[in-house]
Design an enzyme around this catalytic site. Structure first.
Site, mmCIF file in Angstrom:
data_model
loop_
_atom_site.group_PDB
_atom_site.id
_atom_site.type_symbol
_atom_site.label_atom_id
_atom_site.label_comp_id
_atom_site.label_asym_id
_atom_site.label_seq_id
_atom_site.Cartn_x
_atom_site.Cartn_y
_atom_site.Cartn_z
ATOM 1 N N THR A 30 -30.734 29.500 -7.591
ATOM 2 C CA THR A 30 -30.716 28.350 -8.497
ATOM 3 C C THR A 30 -29.270 28.182 -8.949
ATOM 4 O O THR A 30 -28.434 29.033 -8.667
ATOM 5 C CB THR A 30 -31.575 28.620 -9.747
ATOM 6 O OG1 THR A 30 -31.062 29.779 -10.397
ATOM 7 C CG2 THR A 30 -33.035 28.822 -9.405
ATOM 8 N N ALA A 35 -29.502 34.252 -10.668
ATOM 9 C CA ALA A 35 -29.422 33.617 -11.988
ATOM 10 C C ALA A 35 -27.948 33.510 -12.353
ATOM 11 O O ALA A 35 -27.241 34.520 -12.390
ATOM 12 C CB ALA A 35 -30.179 34.466 -13.006
ATOM 13 N N VAL A 91 -27.205 38.598 -10.339
ATOM 14 C CA VAL A 91 -26.334 37.808 -11.218
ATOM 15 C C VAL A 91 -25.359 36.977 -10.382
ATOM 16 O O VAL A 91 -24.595 37.518 -9.578
ATOM 17 C CB VAL A 91 -25.561 38.732 -12.185
ATOM 18 C CG1 VAL A 91 -24.654 37.895 -13.094
ATOM 19 C CG2 VAL A 91 -26.527 39.577 -13.011
ATOM 20 N N LYS A 92 -25.419 35.664 -10.597
ATOM 21 C CA LYS A 92 -24.580 34.757 -9.808
ATOM 22 C C LYS A 92 -23.298 34.469 -10.588
ATOM 23 O O LYS A 92 -23.341 33.982 -11.724
ATOM 24 C CB LYS A 92 -25.372 33.470 -9.566
ATOM 25 C CG LYS A 92 -24.977 32.702 -8.337
ATOM 26 C CD LYS A 92 -25.984 31.605 -8.082
ATOM 27 C CE LYS A 92 -25.603 30.759 -6.908
ATOM 28 N NZ LYS A 92 -26.432 29.564 -6.809
ATOM 29 N N VAL A 93 -22.175 34.790 -9.967
ATOM 30 C CA VAL A 93 -20.874 34.735 -10.648
ATOM 31 C C VAL A 93 -19.932 33.836 -9.841
ATOM 32 O O VAL A 93 -19.825 33.991 -8.618
ATOM 33 C CB VAL A 93 -20.263 36.168 -10.724
ATOM 34 C CG1 VAL A 93 -18.921 36.146 -11.436
ATOM 35 C CG2 VAL A 93 -21.232 37.141 -11.400
#
Ligand code: G3P
Length: 217
Positions: A27, A60, A86-88
């Site tokens: 997402t 996310a 964790v999307k960074v």
């Protein structure tokens, strides 16, 4: 090759999950906004809802762009559910945060990657996934698939564990081409996955088989 669906739409996630081939979900803030999901708490609840539907990884995305902020948000997201990745974003503080997360055993997806140099840095920092946006490169007359090919070559040469997550996939041929080039994962809309099903000879062949079967009735 893992199949992720790139949406925050619950019905589409359920549909892909029901097909039995779904390995995860990605997402981003734009996809959340498209579904009318706004505000930190609602977004977190939505991630949890998605984790209940699928068995695999759910990316996310952090909103902060400074190291401390990314770490704080990322740790909170990772605590939500063990399926959360964790999307960074690929920025300087993002790279530092990916390194920090990898040392803590928190899985990451380095997003907004548009060059091999960026992909190399993400792998050096220990990202679990790197997300080259192939559709957006194609949009500006750059070769998105070429980027996948080049990242594959570099990662294989140096045996990086980071998985290539081909993102910003727009259609079925992107999926097939990424598979040929050895992308580890693809993430795209449901239509790009369902397009793989289609062949006119399958439809006409089935029609004939059923017609012949019914002749014997
Ligand atoms: O996975 C990245 C994706 O959400 C971006 O896709 O179609 O907005 O370029 P798109």
């Amino acid at each position: 090759m893992k199949f992720f669906i790139d949406t925050a739409n619950i019905d589409q996630i359920k549909e892909a999950q029901d097909l039995g081939i779904l390995d995860g979900v990605t997402t981003n803030p734009s996809l959340m906004a498209k579904e009318g999901i706004t505000g930190e708490e609602n977004i977190k609840k939505h991630y949890l809802k998605i984790c209940e539907i699928v068995d695999g990884d759910v990316s996310a995305e952090v909103i902060a762009t400074d190291f401390d902020g990314i770490v704080k948000e990322g740790e909170a997201l990772a605590k939500l559910h063990d399926q959360i990745v964790v999307k960074v974003p690929m920025i300087k503080d993002g790279v530092k945060a990916i390194k920090y997360f990898s040392e803590k055993g928190i899985r990451t997806n380095c997003t907004l990657v548009f060059s091999v140099g960026q992909a190399l840095l993400a792998a050096k920092a220990g990202a679990t996934y790197v997300s080259p946006f192939i559709g957006r490169l194609d949009d500006i007359s750059s070769d998105g698939l070429k980027l996948i090919e080049e990242i594959r070559l570099i990662y294989d040469t140096y045996m990086f564990d980071t998985e290539i997550l081909a993102a910003s996939i727009r259609h079925t041929m992107h999926v097939i081409d990424c598979a040929k080039l050895g992308a580890d994962v693809m993430t795209g809309p449901l239509s790009s996955i369902e397009g793989l099903l289609k062949h006119p000879l399958t439809d006409s062949g089935l029609e004939k088989f059923l017609a012949d079967y019914n002749k014997g009735k």
